[in-house]
Motif scaffolding. Sequence first.
Motif, PDB file in Angstrom:
ATOM      1  N   HIS A  73       0.842  -1.206   0.000  1.00  0.00           N
ATOM      2  CA  HIS A  73       0.000   0.000   0.000  1.00  0.00           C
ATOM      3  C   HIS A  73       0.874   1.252   0.000  1.00  0.00           C
ATOM      4  N   THR A  74       1.874   1.254   0.872  1.00  0.00           N
ATOM      5  CA  THR A  74       2.780   2.410   0.939  1.00  0.00           C
ATOM      6  C   THR A  74       3.470   2.619  -0.401  1.00  0.00           C
ATOM      7  N   GLY A  75       3.925   1.549  -1.016  1.00  0.00           N
ATOM      8  CA  GLY A  75       4.568   1.656  -2.327  1.00  0.00           C
ATOM      9  C   GLY A  75       3.629   2.211  -3.381  1.00  0.00           C
ATOM     10  N   ALA A  76       2.380   1.761  -3.362  1.00  0.00           N
ATOM     11  CA  ALA A  76       1.406   2.241  -4.344  1.00  0.00           C
ATOM     12  C   ALA A  76       1.103   3.726  -4.133  1.00  0.00           C
ATOM     13  N   VAL A  77       0.926   4.119  -2.891  1.00  0.00           N
ATOM     14  CA  VAL A  77       0.620   5.529  -2.594  1.00  0.00           C
ATOM     15  C   VAL A  77       1.795   6.418  -2.974  1.00  0.00           C
ATOM     16  N   GLN A  78       2.996   5.999  -2.609  1.00  0.00           N
ATOM     17  CA  GLN A  78       4.173   6.808  -2.913  1.00  0.00           C
ATOM     18  C   GLN A  78       4.441   6.849  -4.418  1.00  0.00           C
ATOM     19  N   GLY A  79       4.198   5.736  -5.092  1.00  0.00           N
ATOM     20  CA  GLY A  79       4.351   5.713  -6.556  1.00  0.00           C
ATOM     21  C   GLY A  79       3.392   6.687  -7.218  1.00  0.00           C
ATOM     22  N   GLU A  80       2.171   6.742  -6.715  1.00  0.00           N
ATOM     23  CA  GLU A  80       1.196   7.693  -7.260  1.00  0.00           C
ATOM     24  C   GLU A  80       1.650   9.131  -7.000  1.00  0.00           C
ATOM     25  N   LYS A  81       2.157   9.393  -5.803  1.00  0.00           N
ATOM     26  CA  LYS A  81       2.622  10.754  -5.496  1.00  0.00           C
ATOM     27  C   LYS A  81       3.768  11.172  -6.413  1.00  0.00           C
ATOM     28  N   VAL A  82       4.686  10.265  -6.670  1.00  0.00           N
ATOM     29  CA  VAL A  82       5.809  10.576  -7.567  1.00  0.00           C
ATOM     30  C   VAL A  82       5.290  10.839  -8.976  1.00  0.00           C
ATOM     31  N   ALA A  83       4.383   9.976  -9.448  1.00  0.00           N
ATOM     32  CA  ALA A  83       3.834  10.162 -10.802  1.00  0.00           C
ATOM     33  C   ALA A  83       3.065  11.473 -10.901  1.00  0.00           C
ATOM     34  N   ASP A  84       2.300  11.806  -9.850  1.00  0.00           N
ATOM     35  CA  ASP A  84       1.557  13.080  -9.860  1.00  0.00           C
ATOM     36  C   ASP A  84       2.518  14.271  -9.879  1.00  0.00           C
ATOM     37  N   THR A  85       3.554  14.199  -9.084  1.00  0.00           N
ATOM     38  CA  THR A  85       4.534  15.293  -9.040  1.00  0.00           C
ATOM     39  C   THR A  85       5.222  15.448 -10.390  1.00  0.00           C
ATOM     40  N   LYS A  86       5.557  14.319 -11.001  1.00  0.00           N
ATOM     41  CA  LYS A  86       6.187  14.361 -12.331  1.00  0.00           C
ATOM     42  C   LYS A  86       5.224  14.976 -13.350  1.00  0.00           C
ATOM     43  N   ALA A  87       3.943  14.600 -13.273  1.00  0.00           N
ATOM     44  CA  ALA A  87       2.946  15.136 -14.198  1.00  0.00           C
ATOM     45  C   ALA A  87       2.756  16.640 -13.992  1.00  0.00           C
ATOM     46  N   GLU A  88       2.754  17.063 -12.724  1.00  0.00           N
ATOM     47  CA  GLU A  88       2.625  18.498 -12.443  1.00  0.00           C
ATOM     48  C   GLU A  88       3.813  19.278 -13.017  1.00  0.00           C
ATOM     49  N   GLY A  89       5.003  18.713 -12.845  1.00  0.00           N
ATOM     50  CA  GLY A  89       6.192  19.374 -13.393  1.00  0.00           C
ATOM     51  C   GLY A  89       6.138  19.474 -14.900  1.00  0.00           C
ATOM     52  N   ALA A  90       5.753  18.384 -15.554  1.00  0.00           N
ATOM     53  CA  ALA A  90       5.651  18.400 -17.018  1.00  0.00           C
ATOM     54  C   ALA A  90       4.577  19.390 -17.474  1.00  0.00           C
ATOM     55  N   HIS A  91       3.510  19.486 -16.705  1.00  0.00           N
ATOM     56  CA  HIS A  91       2.435  20.424 -17.039  1.00  0.00           C
ATOM     57  C   HIS A  91       2.930  21.871 -16.944  1.00  0.00           C
ATOM     58  N   GLU A  92       3.653  22.164 -15.870  1.00  0.00           N
ATOM     59  CA  GLU A  92       4.187  23.529 -15.711  1.00  0.00           C
ATOM     60  C   GLU A  92       5.169  23.885 -16.835  1.00  0.00           C
ATOM     61  N   VAL A  93       6.020  22.928 -17.208  1.00  0.00           N
ATOM     62  CA  VAL A  93       6.973  23.164 -18.304  1.00  0.00           C
ATOM     63  C   VAL A  93       6.213  23.411 -19.608  1.00  0.00           C
ATOM     64  N   ALA A  94       5.196  22.579 -19.864  1.00  0.00           N
ATOM     65  CA  ALA A  94       4.428  22.739 -21.106  1.00  0.00           C
ATOM     66  C   ALA A  94       3.705  24.087 -21.132  1.00  0.00           C
ATOM     67  N   LEU A  95       3.125  24.486 -20.014  1.00  0.00           N
ATOM     68  CA  LEU A  95       2.446  25.794 -19.964  1.00  0.00           C
ATOM     69  C   LEU A  95       3.431  26.938 -20.173  1.00  0.00           C
ATOM     70  N   ALA A  96       4.629  26.806 -19.624  1.00  0.00           N
ATOM     71  CA  ALA A  96       5.654  27.850 -19.814  1.00  0.00           C
ATOM     72  C   ALA A  96       6.042  27.947 -21.279  1.00  0.00           C
ATOM     73  N   GLN A  97       6.141  26.795 -21.949  1.00  0.00           N
ATOM     74  CA  GLN A  97       6.500  26.803 -23.369  1.00  0.00           C
ATOM     75  C   GLN A  97       5.381  27.411 -24.210  1.00  0.00           C
ATOM     76  N   CYS A  98       4.152  27.265 -23.745  1.00  0.00           N
ATOM     77  CA  CYS A  98       3.018  27.836 -24.486  1.00  0.00           C
ATOM     78  C   CYS A  98       3.070  29.368 -24.496  1.00  0.00           C
ATOM     79  N   GLU A  99       3.759  29.936 -23.535  1.00  0.00           N
ATOM     80  CA  GLU A  99       3.848  31.396 -23.445  1.00  0.00           C
ATOM     81  C   GLU A  99       4.556  31.997 -24.670  1.00  0.00           C
ATOM     82  N   ALA A 100       5.302  31.189 -25.382  1.00  0.00           N
ATOM     83  CA  ALA A 100       5.994  31.694 -26.580  1.00  0.00           C
ATOM     84  C   ALA A 100       5.015  31.910 -27.727  1.00  0.00           C
ATOM     85  N   LEU A 101       3.832  31.352 -27.605  1.00  0.00           N
ATOM     86  CA  LEU A 101       2.815  31.472 -28.650  1.00  0.00           C
ATOM     87  C   LEU A 101       1.826  32.579 -28.284  1.00  0.00           C
TER      88      LEU A 101
END
Length: 135
Positions: A73-101
């Motif tokens: 359970h701990t592994g599953a919860v922590q894995g989800e948190k890591v994946a969510d954090t990675k997704a949030e980071g990728a989202h922020e990077v993508a939004l920053a790149q959109c600012e060039a348009l």
Amino acid sequence: MRIIQSQGWALALVAAVALAACNHAKSPNEVAKDTAAAQQKAEEATAKAEEKADTKMASAQSDVDAERRDAEHTGAVQGEKVADTKAEGAHEVALAQCEALSGAAQKSCKDQADAAYKTAEARADQAKAASDPKP
């Protein structure tokens, strides 16, 4: 004094006869009865010890199983948190790149970034659900 000495010898003689009587062989029937009783007692003690050991082993295995579920359970919860954090980071990077348009291109870029983020979050949720033993 002689009476005390003769009583002492008499007492010693009685004790010697009593001790000698203890070392006499028992009859085959008595030996068989005593042997059967000893075997019965040993079997009962062994059965009781085995039952206690089985109970303790089952309890220990239950503890191990619970610990394993907690770790999974701990592994599953922590894995989800890591994946969510990675997704949030990728989202922020993508939004920053959109600012060039500008204009419609920027809006389309942000919509794509948001969709990718939602997809990544859904995948993280699915991965957790698939690996988490606790609902």
